[in-house]
Write a protein that holds these residues in place. Structure first.
Motif, PDB file in Angstrom:
ATOM      1  N   ALA A 190      40.892  33.641  -1.045  1.00  0.00           N
ATOM      2  CA  ALA A 190      40.580  34.751  -0.141  1.00  0.00           C
ATOM      3  C   ALA A 190      41.824  35.522   0.265  1.00  0.00           C
ATOM      4  CB  ALA A 190      39.867  34.208   1.106  1.00  0.00           C
ATOM      5  N   VAL A 191      42.957  34.853   0.302  1.00  0.00           N
ATOM      6  CA  VAL A 191      44.187  35.555   0.670  1.00  0.00           C
ATOM      7  C   VAL A 191      44.541  36.581  -0.412  1.00  0.00           C
ATOM      8  CG1 VAL A 191      46.655  35.321   1.093  1.00  0.00           C
ATOM      9  CG2 VAL A 191      45.067  33.680   2.105  1.00  0.00           C
ATOM     10  N   TRP A 192      44.487  36.147  -1.637  1.00  0.00           N
ATOM     11  CA  TRP A 192      44.765  37.056  -2.772  1.00  0.00           C
ATOM     12  C   TRP A 192      43.801  38.230  -2.764  1.00  0.00           C
ATOM     13  CZ3 TRP A 192      47.660  39.402  -5.880  1.00  0.00           C
ATOM     14  CH2 TRP A 192      47.374  39.693  -7.213  1.00  0.00           C
ATOM     15  N   ALA A 193      42.537  37.954  -2.487  1.00  0.00           N
ATOM     16  CA  ALA A 193      41.536  39.025  -2.458  1.00  0.00           C
ATOM     17  C   ALA A 193      41.858  40.053  -1.370  1.00  0.00           C
ATOM     18  CB  ALA A 193      40.144  38.442  -2.251  1.00  0.00           C
ATOM     19  N   ALA A 223      55.375  39.635  11.383  1.00  0.00           N
ATOM     20  CA  ALA A 223      53.964  39.505  11.744  1.00  0.00           C
ATOM     21  C   ALA A 223      53.470  38.189  11.171  1.00  0.00           C
ATOM     22  CB  ALA A 223      53.150  40.674  11.188  1.00  0.00           C
ATOM     23  N   ALA A 224      52.500  37.601  11.850  1.00  0.00           N
ATOM     24  CA  ALA A 224      51.944  36.334  11.386  1.00  0.00           C
ATOM     25  C   ALA A 224      50.445  36.389  11.601  1.00  0.00           C
ATOM     26  CB  ALA A 224      52.555  35.161  12.146  1.00  0.00           C
ATOM     27  N   ILE A 225      49.684  35.931  10.611  1.00  0.00           N
ATOM     28  CA  ILE A 225      48.241  36.110  10.624  1.00  0.00           C
ATOM     29  C   ILE A 225      47.561  34.800  10.250  1.00  0.00           C
ATOM     30  CG2 ILE A 225      46.327  37.403   9.599  1.00  0.00           C
ATOM     31  CD1 ILE A 225      48.441  39.551   8.944  1.00  0.00           C
ATOM     32  N   ASP A 226      46.468  34.531  10.930  1.00  0.00           N
ATOM     33  CA  ASP A 226      45.700  33.302  10.690  1.00  0.00           C
ATOM     34  C   ASP A 226      44.623  33.594   9.640  1.00  0.00           C
ATOM     35  OD1 ASP A 226      44.159  31.036  10.743  1.00  0.00           O
ATOM     36  OD2 ASP A 226      43.998  30.967  12.939  1.00  0.00           O
ATOM     37  N   HIS A 227      44.724  32.943   8.492  1.00  0.00           N
ATOM     38  CA  HIS A 227      43.757  33.255   7.429  1.00  0.00           C
ATOM     39  C   HIS A 227      42.360  32.736   7.761  1.00  0.00           C
ATOM     40  CE1 HIS A 227      43.476  29.195   5.670  1.00  0.00           C
ATOM     41  NE2 HIS A 227      44.775  29.092   5.859  1.00  0.00           N
ATOM     42  N   ARG A 228      42.243  31.949   8.830  1.00  0.00           N
ATOM     43  CA  ARG A 228      40.917  31.471   9.228  1.00  0.00           C
ATOM     44  C   ARG A 228      40.185  32.473  10.123  1.00  0.00           C
ATOM     45  NH1 ARG A 228      43.189  25.602  11.140  1.00  0.00           N
ATOM     46  NH2 ARG A 228      43.813  24.827   9.079  1.00  0.00           N
ATOM     47  N   ALA A 229      40.894  33.507  10.561  1.00  0.00           N
ATOM     48  CA  ALA A 229      40.254  34.504  11.434  1.00  0.00           C
ATOM     49  C   ALA A 229      39.168  35.242  10.651  1.00  0.00           C
ATOM     50  CB  ALA A 229      41.302  35.498  11.935  1.00  0.00           C
ATOM     51  N   PRO A 230      38.040  35.500  11.282  1.00  0.00           N
ATOM     52  CA  PRO A 230      36.951  36.187  10.568  1.00  0.00           C
ATOM     53  C   PRO A 230      37.363  37.580  10.098  1.00  0.00           C
ATOM     54  CG  PRO A 230      36.354  35.799  12.885  1.00  0.00           C
ATOM     55  CD  PRO A 230      37.680  35.137  12.659  1.00  0.00           C
ATOM     56  N   GLY A 241      53.813  36.695   7.410  1.00  0.00           N
ATOM     57  CA  GLY A 241      53.447  35.334   7.035  1.00  0.00           C
ATOM     58  C   GLY A 241      51.994  35.042   7.343  1.00  0.00           C
ATOM     59  N   ILE A 242      51.383  34.248   6.480  1.00  0.00           N
ATOM     60  CA  ILE A 242      49.997  33.847   6.673  1.00  0.00           C
ATOM     61  C   ILE A 242      49.960  32.332   6.811  1.00  0.00           C
ATOM     62  CG2 ILE A 242      47.704  33.798   5.623  1.00  0.00           C
ATOM     63  CD1 ILE A 242      48.643  36.370   4.043  1.00  0.00           C
ATOM     64  N   GLY A 243      49.269  31.859   7.844  1.00  0.00           N
ATOM     65  CA  GLY A 243      49.154  30.422   8.073  1.00  0.00           C
ATOM     66  C   GLY A 243      47.746  30.094   8.529  1.00  0.00           C
ATOM     67  N   GLY A 244      47.453  28.821   8.620  1.00  0.00           N
ATOM     68  CA  GLY A 244      46.119  28.405   9.044  1.00  0.00           C
ATOM     69  C   GLY A 244      46.140  27.840  10.456  1.00  0.00           C
ATOM     70  N   GLY A 245      45.616  28.603  11.415  1.00  0.00           N
ATOM     71  CA  GLY A 245      45.515  28.116  12.786  1.00  0.00           C
ATOM     72  C   GLY A 245      46.587  28.688  13.693  1.00  0.00           C
ATOM     73  N   PRO A 246      46.274  28.729  14.990  1.00  0.00           N
ATOM     74  CA  PRO A 246      47.160  29.394  15.959  1.00  0.00           C
ATOM     75  C   PRO A 246      48.530  28.726  16.097  1.00  0.00           C
ATOM     76  CG  PRO A 246      45.274  28.320  17.060  1.00  0.00           C
ATOM     77  CD  PRO A 246      45.018  28.249  15.586  1.00  0.00           C
ATOM     78  N   GLU A 247      48.595  27.421  15.901  1.00  0.00           N
ATOM     79  CA  GLU A 247      49.888  26.740  16.070  1.00  0.00           C
ATOM     80  C   GLU A 247      50.866  27.202  14.990  1.00  0.00           C
ATOM     81  OE1 GLU A 247      51.492  22.131  16.552  1.00  0.00           O
ATOM     82  OE2 GLU A 247      49.561  22.536  15.604  1.00  0.00           O
ATOM     83  N   LYS A 248      50.365  27.295  13.761  1.00  0.00           N
ATOM     84  CA  LYS A 248      51.229  27.727  12.661  1.00  0.00           C
ATOM     85  C   LYS A 248      51.636  29.194  12.826  1.00  0.00           C
ATOM     86  CE  LYS A 248      49.658  24.319   9.273  1.00  0.00           C
ATOM     87  NZ  LYS A 248      48.864  24.041   8.073  1.00  0.00           N
ATOM     88  N   VAL A 249      50.673  30.014  13.269  1.00  0.00           N
ATOM     89  CA  VAL A 249      50.973  31.434  13.466  1.00  0.00           C
ATOM     90  C   VAL A 249      52.056  31.598  14.537  1.00  0.00           C
ATOM     91  CG1 VAL A 249      49.996  33.571  14.385  1.00  0.00           C
ATOM     92  CG2 VAL A 249      48.792  32.314  12.578  1.00  0.00           C
ATOM     93  N   ALA A 250      51.944  30.834  15.600  1.00  0.00           N
ATOM     94  CA  ALA A 250      52.949  30.925  16.666  1.00  0.00           C
ATOM     95  C   ALA A 250      54.324  30.506  16.140  1.00  0.00           C
ATOM     96  CB  ALA A 250      52.533  30.038  17.848  1.00  0.00           C
ATOM     97  N   TYR A 251      54.337  29.475  15.319  1.00  0.00           N
ATOM     98  CA  TYR A 251      55.610  29.000  14.750  1.00  0.00           C
ATOM     99  C   TYR A 251      56.242  30.084  13.877  1.00  0.00           C
ATOM    100  CZ  TYR A 251      58.796  26.317  11.757  1.00  0.00           C
ATOM    101  OH  TYR A 251      59.886  25.875  11.048  1.00  0.00           O
ATOM    102  N   LEU A 252      55.423  30.769  13.077  1.00  0.00           N
ATOM    103  CA  LEU A 252      55.959  31.821  12.204  1.00  0.00           C
ATOM    104  C   LEU A 252      56.631  32.921  13.020  1.00  0.00           C
ATOM    105  CD1 LEU A 252      53.106  32.091   9.542  1.00  0.00           C
ATOM    106  CD2 LEU A 252      55.385  31.109   9.243  1.00  0.00           C
ATOM    107  N   ARG A 253      56.004  33.285  14.147  1.00  0.00           N
ATOM    108  CA  ARG A 253      56.613  34.319  14.992  1.00  0.00           C
ATOM    109  C   ARG A 253      57.932  33.798  15.573  1.00  0.00           C
ATOM    110  NH1 ARG A 253      50.884  35.622  17.101  1.00  0.00           N
ATOM    111  NH2 ARG A 253      50.245  37.171  15.548  1.00  0.00           N
TER     112      ARG A 253
END
Lengths: 340, 340
Positions: free
Chosen positions: B227-230, B196-203, B178-190
């Protein structure tokens, strides 16, 4: 038994950048090895030239491994058995093989298929009854799935894949619109029953295509890309299907073209129109469909419902130039090299 | 019976260019008409806000007609029956309707569906048990068709569509990323079971995605683009399936982005990898799949196999700002306006 002393072959000398040059190939003569147990010594009668070969000349990962530098260029062939070390084959048998750009080859007998030379001219197993015909058949029917009254568009329509696509679409009750390069090809498409035929070299090609598709396009069999795809895309109907079989206009590309970037707009249309874009290689469907294909296609040819045209070039040494001509649309019909 | 004197509603005042501005909407108060025979007078309890609404604000042809200027913005609602002129409904019934951004509406009774308020919190029929949940269910199962052990990637994964996709993929034996924006959403996905859960805002987002998909990607449920599609595209495996459900990162685009033009390269990968790219709207599958969906999803929720999260905003007047927040990824869970 007369043993051939030498095998003449064309190997890949360097990886082409853009259009292949003569120096990317090397014609060489080597001794012919003797076949081992279970093997056949073959003499090539006909070699098929097909656009996919451009992909094999590149090092980039594709659906098949690239040809290594120094290796014989790959390709489908019709061959005569010169010497058999397998009890199921005899000298004089004609077989379908994948022997590549060479006059002789030694190959495991289980890799070839015996042909009945009385059923059809043997070289047609490289075209209308072979891989190209099957590519059109499987891609159109399994992915395009045309319904009676729908509009099917195909480019390179005088080629062996495109002409199968258009004529099978007609048999299935759809309207067939063919695209070819030049007035002679366009006239031929009309002659073999396409409902409309358009010259992609016409300056108003996109307008002509739109006029030929008053109800939009339900199936576009993609084998060229480029300007044809750009003209087709706005005409696609909701729920249109696009079997992606080839992109011959891009095979010599060396870099992504200049912008704007059309990908986001493309994806937006995929979404808004519920489009299906589906790449495929015919091998995916061999197990499920090849037998049906041979039965259907033989019947259609016999009944006069499928016309086909061959463009036969004499001499293996002419293969590189003929291949380039095909990518540029200069041939007319299924391109085959008469080797022996 | 107390007749409501007034209907408060939000109409489209002008067509947004880019992100909708407050001035693109107008809040107005009008008298409530009396229902005719076979009609119901409804009071809106909950209004669903969904990304597709951005498309309806534009004049461009899409899969549904645009909202006309001056018309009420469309949207799914849960409503209470205030007055019924249809024998099958009674005041106090709770119904699923498509009444749009307004406090009251008069609607033909055959356009609504009665809800059992004891079966589930009524607003869940706008989310996990409603159109968004069904979108994820149908798109994943009918197009994505994940096999046990395959890798399924979904973005906006804490949203009502994405969270259904990921959790149903798990139920079907696939790996869910799962891909989400920000650590709170990533934690929720886990927390809700994504592998696996990934923050699309991470560099280093693209690198993180590649690391999370060591066996490549077999199904990418596309609902964001950009950017996610890319980052996803190079990781797609041969025969990967891409249900295209939404492109929320592009809905406010005003022009095609600068080059290079990625479309030819994209089509080349579609060909080489035998990819399936398939746009869809959930309505295509309603007849064939909706009943199965309600049965499956109710069972999974009951069994604790599907978690869902709602983001409820009070007050119709806050709908435009909440809508913009959703397109920008600022909400967390299914966005619903509590109207009454």
């Amino acid at each position: 038994m007369t043993m051939p002393a030498e095998n003449t072959r064309i190997v890949l000398a360097s990886r082409p950048v853009g259009e292949p040059r003569p120096s990317d190939f090397r014609l060489e003569t080597v001794p012919v090895p003797a076949p081992g147990d279970g093997q056949l010594l073959l003499k090539t009668l006909y070699l098929s030239l097909d656009p996919y070969m451009r992909g094999r000349m590149s090092a980039a990962k594709s659906y098949a491994d690239p040809v290594e530098l120094g290796d014989v260029m790959v390709g489908g062939t019709v061959c005569e058995v010169i010497e058999s070390r397998d009890p199921a084959f005899h000298a004089g048998d004609v077989v379908l093989s994948f022997s590549g750009w060479q006059t002789h080859s030694v190959i495991d007998a289980h890799h070839v298929r015996k042909l009945d030379p009385h059923a059809a001219p043997v070289q047609s197993w490289l075209g209308v009854l072979g891989m190209p015909g099957f590519t059109g058949y499987a891609g159109l029917l399994r992915i395009g799935d045309p319904k009676p009254g729908e509009t099917v568009v195909v480019a390179a329509a005088t080629g062996p894949v495109g002409s199968a696509v258009g004529q099978i679409a007609k048999i299935k009750g759809a309207r067939a619109v063919g695209i070819g390069g030049g007035p002679e090809k366009v006239a031929y498409l009309r002659e073999i029953g396409f409902d409309a035929a358009i010259d992609h070299r016409a300056p108003d090609f996109a307008d002509q295509l739109a006029a030929a598709c008053p109800d939009g396009i339900d199936v576009y069999f993609e084998n060229v890309g480029g300007a044809v795809w750009a003209a087709v895309f706005p005409l696609l109907n909701d729920f249109a299907r696009v079997p992606v079989c080839g992109l011959v206009s891009h095979y010599n590309d060396t870099a992504a073209p200049a912008g704007p970037d059309r990908l986001p707009g493309f994806m937006s249309d995929v979404l808004k129109k519920s489009l299906t874009i589906r790449g495929f290689i015919q091998s995916e469907f061999v197990k499920s469909d090849f037998k049906h294909f041979v039965g259907d296609m033989s019947g259609w040819i016999h009944a006069g419902r499928i016309a086909h045209r061959e463009d036969i070039v004499e001499g293996l040494e002419n293969a590189p130039a003929a291949f380039n001509g095909m990518l540029a649309g200069r041939n007319f019909g299924k391109l085959i090299i008469k080797v022996a």
